[in-house]
Structures are given as structure tokens and as C-alpha cells.
Design a protein around this motif. Structure first.
Motif, PDB file in Angstrom:
ATOM      1  N   LEU A 262       0.696  -1.207  -0.173  1.00 31.76           N
ATOM      2  CA  LEU A 262       0.088   0.328   0.110  1.00 31.76           C
ATOM      3  C   LEU A 262       1.033   1.141  -0.108  1.00 31.76           C
ATOM      4  O   LEU A 262       0.313   1.726  -0.589  1.00 31.76           O
ATOM      5  N   GLU A 263       2.362   1.326   0.520  1.00 27.78           N
ATOM      6  CA  GLU A 263       2.816   2.261   0.771  1.00 27.78           C
ATOM      7  C   GLU A 263       3.561   2.767  -0.704  1.00 27.78           C
ATOM      8  O   GLU A 263       3.698   3.633  -1.013  1.00 27.78           O
ATOM      9  N   ALA A 264       3.882   1.583  -1.092  1.00 27.21           N
ATOM     10  CA  ALA A 264       4.147   1.640  -3.048  1.00 27.21           C
ATOM     11  C   ALA A 264       3.288   2.499  -3.443  1.00 27.21           C
ATOM     12  O   ALA A 264       3.959   3.087  -4.279  1.00 27.21           O
ATOM     13  N   ALA A 265       2.371   1.717  -3.021  1.00 30.04           N
ATOM     14  CA  ALA A 265       1.230   2.156  -4.268  1.00 30.04           C
ATOM     15  C   ALA A 265       0.309   4.011  -4.000  1.00 30.04           C
ATOM     16  O   ALA A 265       0.925   4.442  -5.540  1.00 30.04           O
ATOM     17  N   LEU A 266       0.803   4.180  -2.673  1.00 30.64           N
ATOM     18  CA  LEU A 266       0.415   5.263  -2.445  1.00 30.64           C
ATOM     19  C   LEU A 266       1.621   5.906  -3.303  1.00 30.64           C
ATOM     20  O   LEU A 266       1.322   7.913  -3.017  1.00 30.64           O
ATOM     21  N   ALA A 267       2.678   5.778  -2.686  1.00 29.33           N
ATOM     22  CA  ALA A 267       3.924   6.846  -3.814  1.00 29.33           C
ATOM     23  C   ALA A 267       4.603   6.834  -4.678  1.00 29.33           C
ATOM     24  O   ALA A 267       4.248   8.209  -5.391  1.00 29.33           O
ATOM     25  N   ALA A 268       3.845   5.515  -6.056  1.00 24.39           N
ATOM     26  CA  ALA A 268       3.468   5.951  -7.223  1.00 24.39           C
ATOM     27  C   ALA A 268       1.525   6.697  -7.568  1.00 24.39           C
ATOM     28  O   ALA A 268       1.674   6.597  -8.999  1.00 24.39           O
ATOM     29  N   ALA A 269       1.330   6.734  -6.467  1.00 24.22           N
ATOM     30  CA  ALA A 269      -0.064   7.528  -6.705  1.00 24.22           C
ATOM     31  C   ALA A 269       0.420   9.416  -7.645  1.00 24.22           C
ATOM     32  O   ALA A 269      -0.490   9.371  -8.559  1.00 24.22           O
ATOM     33  N   PRO A 270       1.191   9.917  -7.006  1.00 19.59           N
ATOM     34  CA  PRO A 270       1.605  10.915  -8.398  1.00 19.59           C
ATOM     35  C   PRO A 270       1.745  11.520  -9.911  1.00 19.59           C
ATOM     36  O   PRO A 270       1.099  11.630 -10.898  1.00 19.59           O
ATOM     37  N   GLU A 271       2.340  10.444  -9.552  1.00 22.19           N
ATOM     38  CA  GLU A 271       3.337   9.642 -11.463  1.00 22.19           C
ATOM     39  C   GLU A 271       1.381   8.764 -11.638  1.00 22.19           C
ATOM     40  O   GLU A 271       1.592   9.167 -13.096  1.00 22.19           O
ATOM     41  N   THR A 272       1.325   8.399 -10.945  1.00 20.94           N
ATOM     42  CA  THR A 272       0.221   7.301 -11.822  1.00 20.94           C
ATOM     43  C   THR A 272      -0.619   8.390 -11.772  1.00 20.94           C
ATOM     44  O   THR A 272      -2.195   8.270 -12.971  1.00 20.94           O
ATOM     45  N   GLU A 273      -1.518   9.265 -11.276  1.00 23.08           N
ATOM     46  CA  GLU A 273      -1.953  10.458 -12.212  1.00 23.08           C
ATOM     47  C   GLU A 273      -2.064  11.402 -12.791  1.00 23.08           C
ATOM     48  O   GLU A 273      -3.511  11.156 -13.456  1.00 23.08           O
ATOM     49  N   ARG A 274      -0.440  11.378 -12.582  1.00 23.15           N
ATOM     50  CA  ARG A 274      -0.128  12.218 -13.956  1.00 23.15           C
ATOM     51  C   ARG A 274      -0.638  11.837 -15.577  1.00 23.15           C
ATOM     52  O   ARG A 274      -1.023  11.833 -15.938  1.00 23.15           O
ATOM     53  N   ARG A 275      -0.416  10.381 -15.566  1.00 20.61           N
ATOM     54  CA  ARG A 275      -0.801   9.405 -16.935  1.00 20.61           C
ATOM     55  C   ARG A 275      -1.748   9.457 -17.137  1.00 20.61           C
ATOM     56  O   ARG A 275      -2.230   9.233 -18.096  1.00 20.61           O
ATOM     57  N   TYR A 276      -2.505   9.516 -15.646  1.00 24.65           N
ATOM     58  CA  TYR A 276      -4.112   9.074 -15.321  1.00 24.65           C
ATOM     59  C   TYR A 276      -4.926  10.032 -16.492  1.00 24.65           C
ATOM     60  O   TYR A 276      -5.859  10.045 -17.213  1.00 24.65           O
TER      61      TYR A 276
END
Length: 422
Positions: A262-276
Motif C-alpha cells: 500500500l505504501e508503494a502504491a501511494l508513493a506511485a499515486a502522483p505519477e500514476t495520476e499524471r499519466r491517468y
């Protein structure tokens, strides 16, 4: 021009520069007369084209065919090759070079849109016709050239109309297929991206944070259980202690793995949101472009239907040019009179310019205006001829007086001789 502030000063200036005015008129008036007598007559011939708009309006097609397309047709008709072809065909200006011949022929042809004056201010106003005017030195030649330009415009308009709608429809259909394929490929890639990054998607982040909070609380509770178990394990058998210790360690490892995930997913959330968001923006752009192309394809299909039923904008010959009976240029008398007036005005202007270049104070009024001082005594300027006549009269009068004195002296001498004693 303070030295010419009154009508009297102006008359004096013109009188002093009378020789300049006479010289300019002596040179200019004969030239004007020669130009008016040798200028060839000019004849104008006019042909008219009527623009018929379709009864069924196909959106932009009517205005485009009648206005924008009309500009393109005019540019094609007035192109270098077409104009030189007309000049060669009718023998226009044969003694001039190619560039000068092109310029003279273009100047002789005038194409004007016919628009209702009451609607001319509206940018979407459709021209109702086209006027072709040709001005040449021969009446018959002017009419022939005007009709040739008329036929050229109708031919170019027909050639542009034929096949143009079909090519437009084909282009929009190909664009619609291309954009549809790009949109499908983008949506498939977007779906794979969402599947691979489900935990870090913007819609999953709140749930992941709640789950992380629960796992942290569970880990804290499990740590307390482990501490309590280690404290009271001396009362249990060794096999039971090992079994329970192993079970607690497995639970702690499972919770730790879930927390790390979960911590890894939350850490990758900003980049994922940008690509999304980038996927969403590209998808919206493609959808908007596809919608616009679909609308244009529908309009092109409607235009093709109207073309097949001969309901599009047409250029019809309303009036062919005929040879004019009279010249359109000004009469030679009017031209000579206008030139004479122009020469006279130029002579006056030159005379006044010479006065302005060499200003002099000649009257008491000019002195008072220039210096603000009123003169006490003014010596008038005498005319030279009048001064010479006055000098001759003075000399004659003095000569007569001397002759009278000489006569009296002679008479006195003769009397003295007669009265003298012998």
C-alpha cells in the motif's frame, strides 16, 4: 506666409511673379492640348454573371462557394498564365515586354462582386453576382475580351465544383477512420494501464489510505499480542509455544507485506495520476476531433447529395458583353479644360513658392505684422518708367529756363550796344 496676409499682398506677389506664371503657362498649356488631342479613346464593355445559391442550405457550402470560392476562382483567372494567354489570343499590347504586357492586361480587366448595399456590412452576406469590365481602345475588342473572361470564370467554377465534394467526403471518411483507430488503440492502452496500476489510480487512493490505516492498527495490536505471548510462554508446552510463535510471525509478515504494498502504491499515486490525466486528455481530444470530423463528413455527404441533384451554387451567364457605342473616357474638351486649370494652378503655386522662399517687407502693413511696430514715414516705391519720365520733364524744364535766361541776356546785350555812344 505673413507676407501674403491680405488680398493686396497676394495681388502684388502675383504681379511681381507674372513672368513665372507666363512661362509655366507657355510650356504647360501646349503640352496639355497635345496630350488631349493625341489621347486615344477608351471603351468599356461589361459582362455579368449571376450566382444562384441552392434552395436547400448545406451549412457552410453556400457561403463558401459564393464568397471564398469566388476569391479563389478570381485568383486563378487573373493568374499570369491565364492573363498572358488572353493577351496573346486577342493581340493585346503586342509591342510591350511580357511583364509590362501582363500588367497592362490586368489593369484593363476589373472583376467586381455584386452585393446588396443594404447587406454589405454583414460578413456572411453572399454575393449575388459578378461583374467583369474590360477597358480597351477598341469597342469590339473590349467586348470580346470581357466575354472571354466571362467564359473562363464559368469554366473554372464548373471544374472546381465537379469532384470537389467527392474529394471532400473521401477525405473526411478517411480522417474519421483514422481517428477511430487511434481512439480504439488509446482506449485499449488506457485499459491495460488501469489494470496494471489499479491500486495507485486516483479513484483507489482514498480506499488504499483507509486500508493502510487499518493495517497499521492491526500491526500495533499484533505487536502487543506478541509481547504478551512472550511474557506468558513459560506456562505452555514447547510445541504449543513454537506453533503460536510461528502463527504470530506469519500474521506480522502478512501485515508488513500489505503495508509495504500500500505504501508503494501511494508513493506511485502522483505519477500514476499524471499519466491517468494524460490518457483522459488525449482521449477527450480524439473524441472531440472525431466528433468534428463526423459532423463535417455528414455535411460533405449532404453536399454530395445536393451535387447529384444539381442543387449546389451555380454560376450562370446573366449578360454577355456587347461593343459600346461611345467611348467611356472623358471628352478631349473636358480633358483640355481640366489640364489648363491644372497648369494655371501649378503656375500660381510656383509663383507663391518663389515669394515664400525669398520673403521681403514691401508695405507698412507687412512691417507692422512682422515687427509689431507702426512706421512713422513711408517712402513709396516709384516706378522706374515714371521716374524716367519725371526726370525728362525736369531736364526739359531746366533747359527751358536756361534758354530763357540766355535769350534775355542776348536781348540786353543788343540793347546796350545800340545805346552805347559812338
Amino acid at each position: 506666409m505673413e507676407y501674403l496676409a491680405s488680398l493686396r499682398d497676394l495681388r502684388g506677389a502675383l504681379r511681381r511673379q507674372a513672368w513665372v506664371i507666363a512661362f509655366v503657362c507657355a510650356l504647360g498649356i501646349p503640352f496639355v492640348l497635345w496630350f488631349a488631342l493625341t489621347r486615344p479613346p477608351a471603351y468599356e464593355a461589361t459582362a455579368v454573371i449571376q450566382i444562384e445559391t441552392p434552395l436547400v442550405d448545406s451549412g457552410r457550402e453556400a457561403a463558401s462557394a459564393a464568397d471564398t470560392q469566388l476569391d479563389l476562382i478570381e485568383q486563378q483567372v487573373m493568374a499570369r498564365a491565364t492573363v498572358l494567354g488572353l493577351a496573346e489570343r486577342f493581340g493585346l499590347f503586342p509591342d510591350l515586354a511580357a511583364n509590362e504586357r501582363l500588367a497592362q492586361t490586368r489593369d484593363a480587366i476589373e472583376i467586381t462582386k455584386l452585393v446588396d448595399p443594404a447587406l454589405a456590412w454583414r460578413p456572411e452576406t453572399v454575393p449575388s453576382g459578378l461583374s467583369i469590365t474590360v477597358e480597351l481602345g477598341e469597342a469590339r475588342l473590349a467586348a470580346e475580351v470581357a466575354n472571354a473572361v466571362l467564359n473562363e470564370i464559368v469554366s473554372v467554377a464548373q471544374n472546381r465544383r465537379e469532384g470537389r465534394v467527392a474529394r471532400t467526403l473521401e477525405f473526411y471518411e478517411s480522417e474519421e477512420a483514422r481517428l477511430g483507430e487511434e481512439l480504439a488503440a488509446l482506449e485499449a492502452e488506457f485499459a491495460r494501464f488501469q489494470e496494471a496500476n489499479f491500486d495507485a489510480l486516483p479513484s483507489s487512493v482514498p480506499a488504499q489510505r483507509d486500508q493502510l490505516s487499518r493495517l497499521v492498527a492491526q500491526r500495533i495490536d499484533l505487536e502487543q499480542q506478541i509481547i504478551a505471548f512472550e511474557t506468558g510462554s513459560d506456562r505452555l508446552r514447547e510445541e504449543e509455544v513454537t506453533r503460536r510463535r510461528t502463527l504470530l510471525e506469519q500474521q506480522r509478515g502478512l501485515i508488513a507485506d500489505n503495508i509495504a504494498r500500500l505504501e508503494a502504491a501511494l508513493a506511485a499515486a502522483p505519477e500514476t495520476e499524471r499519466r491517468y490525466n494524460d490518457f483522459i486528455r488525449r482521449r477527450d481530444q480524439l473524441q472531440q476531433a472525431l466528433s468534428a470530423v463526423t459532423t463535417r463528413r455528414t455535411e460533405a455527404a449532404m453536399a454530395q447529395l445536393l451535387e447529384s441533384r444539381d442543387e449546389t451554387t451555380r454560376f450562370e451567364i446573366l449578360e454577355e458583353a456587347v461593343a459600346p457605342d461611345y467611348a467611356s473616357s472623358s471628352s478631349r474638351r473636358k480633358l483640355a479644360m481640366a489640364g489648363g486649370v491644372g497648369v494655371l494652378l501649378a503656375a500660381f503655386a510656383l509663383a507663391l513658392s518663389l515669394e515664400a522662399v525669398n520673403p521681403q517687407i514691401r508695405t507698412a502693413a507687412q512691417l507692422e505684422r512682422a515687427l509689431g511696430v507702426r512706421p512713422v514715414v513711408v517712402i513709396p516705391e516709384l516706378d522706374r518708367r515714371q521716374a524716367r519720365r519725371h526726370a525728362r520733364r525736369v531736364r526739359h524744364r531746366e533747359a527751358g529756363r536756361l534758354l530763357g535766361i540766355w535769350g534775355r541776356m542776348r536781348r540786353g546785350l543788343r540793347g546796350w550796344r545800340r545805346t552805347r555812344p559812338a
